[in-house]
Design an enzyme around this catalytic site. Structure first.
Site, short mmCIF file in Angstrom:
data_model
loop_
_atom_site.label_atom_id
_atom_site.label_comp_id
_atom_site.label_asym_id
_atom_site.label_seq_id
_atom_site.Cartn_x
_atom_site.Cartn_y
_atom_site.Cartn_z
N VAL A 153 -6.05 8.41 2.49
CA VAL A 153 -6.56 7.52 1.16
C VAL A 153 -5.30 6.25 1.23
O VAL A 153 -4.30 6.87 0.88
CB VAL A 153 -6.90 8.25 0.07
CG1 VAL A 153 -6.95 7.33 -1.31
CG2 VAL A 153 -8.00 9.15 0.15
N GLU A 154 -5.93 4.86 1.06
CA GLU A 154 -4.90 4.02 0.96
C GLU A 154 -5.18 3.41 -0.29
O GLU A 154 -6.08 2.90 -0.82
CB GLU A 154 -4.87 3.01 1.95
CG GLU A 154 -4.13 1.77 2.04
CD GLU A 154 -4.09 0.64 3.16
OE1 GLU A 154 -3.70 -0.14 2.91
OE2 GLU A 154 -4.94 1.20 4.01
N ILE A 155 -4.13 3.32 -1.28
CA ILE A 155 -4.12 2.47 -2.52
C ILE A 155 -3.23 1.31 -2.46
O ILE A 155 -2.33 1.51 -2.05
CB ILE A 155 -3.72 3.41 -3.69
CG1 ILE A 155 -4.33 4.60 -3.86
CG2 ILE A 155 -3.84 2.61 -5.01
CD1 ILE A 155 -3.87 5.70 -4.84
N SER A 162 0.93 -1.24 0.05
CA SER A 162 -0.21 0.00 0.01
C SER A 162 0.97 1.28 -0.06
O SER A 162 2.00 1.33 0.52
CB SER A 162 -0.93 -0.15 1.31
OG SER A 162 -1.69 -1.05 1.53
#
Length: 132
Positions: free
Chosen positions: A126-128, A115
Site C-alpha cells: 500500500v502506497e500513500i 510516498s
C-alpha cells in the site's frame, strides 16, 4: 473512432480475512465499509473512498468471473491523499503499522509524488502519496 476507457470504477482484492481487511482499510486508511447487493448473487462487501470502491472476495470463495489466479497479497496499490505524510506517519505509528519505505519521491499517473509504503493484513503493498 477507437473506443477508450476514462476512469476506474472499482478493483477487487482477494483476502484471507474480511474482518481484518475491513478493519485495516477503515481504521487505518479512512475508507467506508459497505455491503452491496448485486443483481446476480448474494450480498457482498466493499470499501469505498472518493468515487471508487474496492470489492472484497474471500480467498477460496471468489465470485465469478474473477482473475485467472486470484490470491491474497498480490496487489500493489497507490492511494493519493491531501493529508501531509508526517500526519500519516504519526497515525500509522499510533496503530503500530510499520512503514516499509519512504518518504520517497515517485512518479504517478498525473505527475510527481512523495510516498510512503506499508502492508495491509494480506501483505499487499500500500502506497500513500502526496502529489507534489
Amino acid at each position: 473512432m477507437t473506443p477508450f476507457v476514462h476512469s476506474l470504477d472499482h478493483l477487487v482484492l482477494t483476502v484471507r480475512d474480511l474482518d481484518a481487511t475491513i478493519g485495516f482499510y477503515t481504521t487505518i486508511l479512512g475508507m467506508t465499509a459497505e455491503t452491496f447487493f448485486p443483481a446476480d448473487g448474494p450480498p457482498r462487501q466493499a470499501l469505498s473512498f472518493g468515487t471508487q470502491k474496492i470489492n472484497l472476495h474471500l480467498a477460496g470463495s471468489e465470485f465469478t468471473p474473477h482473475a485467472q489466479a486470484p490470491g491474497p497479497g498480490t496487489a500493489d496499490l497507490c492511494f493519493l491523499s491531501g493529508t501531509p505524510l508526517p500526519a500519516w506517519q504519526a497515525h500509522l505509528a499510533c496503530h503500530d503499522i510499520a512503514i516499509e519505505a519512504g518518504p520517497v519521491q515517485r512518479t504517478g499517473a498525473q505527475g510527481p509524488l512523495l510516498s510512503i509504503y506499508l502492508r495491509d493484513p494480506d501483505g499487499n503493498l500500500v502506497e500513500i502519496s502526496n502529489p507534489l
